[in-house]
Design a protein around this motif. Structure first.
Motif, mmCIF file in Angstrom:
data_model
loop_
_atom_site.group_PDB
_atom_site.id
_atom_site.type_symbol
_atom_site.label_atom_id
_atom_site.label_comp_id
_atom_site.label_asym_id
_atom_site.label_seq_id
_atom_site.Cartn_x
_atom_site.Cartn_y
_atom_site.Cartn_z
ATOM 1 N N MET A 64 0.840 -1.202 0.000
ATOM 2 C CA MET A 64 0.000 0.000 0.000
ATOM 3 C C MET A 64 0.877 1.255 0.000
ATOM 4 O O MET A 64 1.857 1.336 0.714
ATOM 5 C CB MET A 64 -0.901 0.006 1.255
ATOM 6 C CG MET A 64 -1.911 1.143 1.251
ATOM 7 S SD MET A 64 -2.962 1.072 2.723
ATOM 8 C CE MET A 64 -3.943 -0.392 2.388
ATOM 9 N N ASP A 65 0.502 2.188 -0.827
ATOM 10 C CA ASP A 65 1.293 3.407 -0.985
ATOM 11 C C ASP A 65 0.514 4.615 -0.485
ATOM 12 O O ASP A 65 -0.709 4.614 -0.456
ATOM 13 C CB ASP A 65 1.669 3.604 -2.458
ATOM 14 C CG ASP A 65 2.410 2.386 -2.987
ATOM 15 O OD1 ASP A 65 3.424 2.017 -2.366
ATOM 16 O OD2 ASP A 65 1.943 1.799 -3.986
ATOM 17 N N LEU B 177 5.564 2.067 7.833
ATOM 18 C CA LEU B 177 6.615 1.704 6.874
ATOM 19 C C LEU B 177 7.579 0.707 7.506
ATOM 20 O O LEU B 177 7.970 -0.289 6.907
ATOM 21 C CB LEU B 177 7.400 2.954 6.434
ATOM 22 C CG LEU B 177 6.708 3.904 5.463
ATOM 23 C CD1 LEU B 177 7.498 5.213 5.358
ATOM 24 C CD2 LEU B 177 6.553 3.272 4.069
ATOM 25 N N TYR B 178 7.987 1.000 8.748
ATOM 26 C CA TYR B 178 8.911 0.115 9.456
ATOM 27 C C TYR B 178 8.343 -1.298 9.559
ATOM 28 O O TYR B 178 9.043 -2.286 9.350
ATOM 29 C CB TYR B 178 9.206 0.675 10.848
ATOM 30 C CG TYR B 178 9.909 -0.298 11.756
ATOM 31 C CD1 TYR B 178 11.247 -0.619 11.539
ATOM 32 C CD2 TYR B 178 9.220 -0.911 12.804
ATOM 33 C CE1 TYR B 178 11.885 -1.538 12.361
ATOM 34 C CE2 TYR B 178 9.860 -1.825 13.624
ATOM 35 C CZ TYR B 178 11.188 -2.141 13.405
ATOM 36 O OH TYR B 178 11.820 -3.051 14.206
ATOM 37 N N ARG B 179 7.036 -1.368 9.858
ATOM 38 C CA ARG B 179 6.397 -2.672 10.020
ATOM 39 C C ARG B 179 6.140 -3.368 8.686
ATOM 40 O O ARG B 179 5.754 -4.537 8.657
ATOM 41 C CB ARG B 179 5.068 -2.521 10.748
ATOM 42 C CG ARG B 179 5.195 -2.139 12.216
ATOM 43 C CD ARG B 179 3.801 -1.901 12.804
ATOM 44 N NE ARG B 179 2.907 -3.014 12.514
ATOM 45 C CZ ARG B 179 2.809 -4.104 13.271
ATOM 46 N NH1 ARG B 179 3.515 -4.228 14.369
ATOM 47 N NH2 ARG B 179 1.982 -5.088 12.924
ATOM 48 N N GLY B 180 6.262 -2.632 7.595
ATOM 49 C CA GLY B 180 5.946 -3.222 6.304
ATOM 50 C C GLY B 180 4.454 -3.163 5.986
ATOM 51 O O GLY B 180 3.999 -3.732 4.988
ATOM 52 N N ASP B 181 3.659 -2.490 6.830
ATOM 53 C CA ASP B 181 2.226 -2.383 6.575
ATOM 54 C C ASP B 181 1.944 -1.397 5.449
ATOM 55 O O ASP B 181 0.954 -1.499 4.734
ATOM 56 C CB ASP B 181 1.493 -1.911 7.836
ATOM 57 C CG ASP B 181 1.453 -2.998 8.899
ATOM 58 O OD1 ASP B 181 1.458 -4.196 8.529
ATOM 59 O OD2 ASP B 181 1.444 -2.662 10.104
ATOM 60 N N LEU B 182 2.817 -0.424 5.367
ATOM 61 C CA LEU B 182 2.744 0.546 4.278
ATOM 62 C C LEU B 182 3.989 0.300 3.424
ATOM 63 O O LEU B 182 5.078 0.080 3.961
ATOM 64 C CB LEU B 182 2.787 1.952 4.891
ATOM 65 C CG LEU B 182 2.143 3.141 4.182
ATOM 66 C CD1 LEU B 182 0.664 2.879 3.907
ATOM 67 C CD2 LEU B 182 2.276 4.379 5.086
ATOM 68 N N ASP B 183 3.818 0.283 2.097
ATOM 69 C CA ASP B 183 4.968 -0.007 1.244
ATOM 70 C C ASP B 183 5.818 1.230 0.999
ATOM 71 O O ASP B 183 7.044 1.151 0.987
ATOM 72 C CB ASP B 183 4.500 -0.578 -0.099
ATOM 73 C CG ASP B 183 3.833 -1.929 0.089
ATOM 74 O OD1 ASP B 183 4.394 -2.762 0.834
ATOM 75 O OD2 ASP B 183 2.733 -2.136 -0.460
ATOM 76 N N SER B 184 5.152 2.350 0.789
ATOM 77 C CA SER B 184 5.932 3.552 0.486
ATOM 78 C C SER B 184 5.108 4.812 0.721
ATOM 79 O O SER B 184 3.873 4.781 0.721
ATOM 80 C CB SER B 184 6.417 3.526 -0.967
ATOM 81 O OG SER B 184 5.318 3.771 -1.836
ATOM 82 N N GLY C 63 10.639 4.154 0.989
ATOM 83 C CA GLY C 63 10.483 3.135 2.018
ATOM 84 C C GLY C 63 10.914 3.706 3.368
ATOM 85 O O GLY C 63 11.173 4.906 3.495
#
Lengths: 360, 360
Positions: free
Chosen positions: B1-2, B45-52, B57
């Protein structure tokens, strides 16, 4: 018994010599008579052994400012603890004991001015008098606080020596943020054996957070690649900390060079806590020292010393001050080429001073 | 998700609202979409829940300085401890929480931005950023040290109240020495019940040693007669301590006026330790507070705060700062005529701030 005060020396007769010097170690025999320092006379007045000096009793003698009350209080306290002691005056004690900031030479219990042994060399200060760091290292400082309680502080010049060390990587990528560096994907040993930085994710992960002082040290050794090079990290350090940053980097470098790992001492209000024998972070012992970094010309407020020493004692560590000469950066050109972090360098203008509590 | 960043707000769509706000308390719903503060976006972002965010990143987003790393670290730590929290921005949280130095509003565990409860209001600072004393008293300060460890400090505005007190004598004779007063033959109750001074001879005797601050206080109340009067004592205090003496005397006076006995805190590196319920010195409990006296406009170095709080914790006392307004001496005219030392005065421009450790 009465005595007279002339030129800072209290004189009493042969009777006094016998009663006070021969039997209890007060004063210095001069011919057949006795010479007493004002502090000794004050104590004899307080005890009622001497009736007067130039007609003054204890109260009047103190009020005359013939002797600072702090000296009287420390002298009395050491006598109460069972010691004989002499004022550190020329001809009163050996020449070696009249240089430097010494006020009293204290003999081991059971010994006196007739013997050669010395238990403590004591400097007396009031809690509001600054104490020069350069004067410390051999003396015991007796601080008289405003309510006349006495705290004895033992000072020493310890040597730094440890067995910690790790091979450094080559140019790991790092980003300089506001006041730390995030390092991406360093070899695990940098943290796990070298105890550099702090992982962002305790479970592992690939982000290692470095303090500016760690980052500057590693960048200079070629182990960390940051935009702008080591200079950019040092520059940032100076922006956020001023001269203190250079001093801290010098102390950090000296410790690492001797095989001792410095980590932040923030939780103890110090610059660093140190570990002399890191095999691995997973199996870390207690840190041994708390280090506060100071300019070599520093003068301590005794209250600040009391605070540091009390805290260190409470957490079972030794309080050590890194005294850093000069403001120039002697380490500028040492980067690159090292296989490991134990360079065996000299301490590069850093001297070490430990201060601890003493019960005489 | 961006997502995209505009004017300090990260925007994501309705999908994000459902996943991040409804389920886990991130951000603020705006229309059907989700607005995220940069610190929230950084965490996702750190968790990888949001891609960018705008193609960045986690690493690039941090390096872009869109959010200070200290905020990211504290936000992450509180999330790791099981809290939901919101940035203290207008429209993000209640108006009352957007004033003052608050950065995050932290909800009780199990609660979130949908609820009204607040567990902590948190201010984030780096260890090198000064913290204004005037800003403290309600917030929790999260200090991020140079190695990215976080120390939480709880602040409060305690009230001073005690039951200590003694009838004061009339004009006991005292001699002003270099930096203390020796008092000759005072009534025993002055020390034994009032806990003024320190006996020269522990077995009793008739010499009571008073600190300059004790002596100034007693002289102003007519209890002590010194050559030159109270003014001579105050003058000496200023000579040896400067402005600090007036501040300390103000704090001392405020404490005594409230039935609390201040004694020197030297051994703890503080100004005073205090006893709220002195019946007699022979039966003295532990002191409750360590007090450091500061000018009201003081800004703390977080490291100094950490040192004081750590020490106080180690000796089971509460660390309290006396913040003294102005340099003028409001107490000048209060001397004489008092029967006892509990005047019930107001605190005369002294405010109290306690700081302690907190584990959220």
């Amino acid at each position: 018994m009465d005595a007279t005060l002339t030129d800072g020396v209290v004189r009493a007769g042969s009777d006094a010599r016998e009663r006070f010097y021969d039997a209890r170690g007060y004063g210095r025999p001069v011919g057949g008579d006795l010479a007493l320092a004002p502090v000794e006379a004050a104590h004899l007045l307080y005890r009622g052994d001497l009736d007067s000096v130039d007609g003054m009793g204890f109260r009047a003698f103190l009020a005359s400012a013939a002797v600072p009350e702090t000296a009287v209080l420390v002298y009395k306290d050491l006598r109460d603890r069972g010691f004989y002691l002499s004022p550190a005056r020329e001809r009163w004690v050996a020449d070696r004991d009249t240089t430097g900031p010494v006020d009293f030479v204290v003999y081991p219990r059971g010994k006196g001015p007739w013997d050669d042994d010395v238990a403590y060399r004591v400097a007396v200060v009031g809690e509001r008098e600054p104490v020069s760091a350069a004067d410390l290292g051999e003396v015991v400082v007796a601080v008289v606080d405003e309510e006349s309680e006495i705290t004895y502080l033992e000072t020493d010049r310890p040597t730094v020596s440890g067995s910690s060390g790790v091979a450094l990587p080559d140019g790991v990528a790092g980003d300089l943020l506001a006041d730390r560096v995030f390092c991406w994907g360093p070899p695990a040993s940098l943290y796990e054996r070298g105890f550099y930085g702090q992982r962002l994710d305790e479970q592992g992960g690939d982000v290692l957070q470095l303090s500016l002082v760690e980052a500057a040290y590693l960048a200079r050794r070629g182990a960390l690649a940051v935009e702008g090079g080591p200079g950019a990290v040092v520059e940032r350090g100076r922006e956020v900390e001023g001269d203190r940053f250079d001093r801290r980097l010098r102390a950090y470098t000296a410790l690492r060079g001797r095989g001792v790992v410095p980590k932040t001492g923030f939780k103890f209000g110090a610059d660093f806590r140190t570990y002399a024998g890191v095999e691995s972070v997973a199996d870390l012992g207690h840190s041994e020292w708390l280090v506060r970094v100071l300019a070599a010309g520093h003068a301590f407020a005794p209250r600040d010393l009391a605070l540091d020493v009390r805290l260190a004692h409470g957490v079972r560590k030794e309080m050590v001050f890194a005294l850093v000469e000069g403001a120039d950066d002697a380490d500028e050109d040492q980067h690159g080429g090292a296989d490991g972090d134990r360079t065996g360098d000299t301490d590069g203008g850093v001297e070490w001073l430990s201060v601890g509590r003493l019960t005489p």
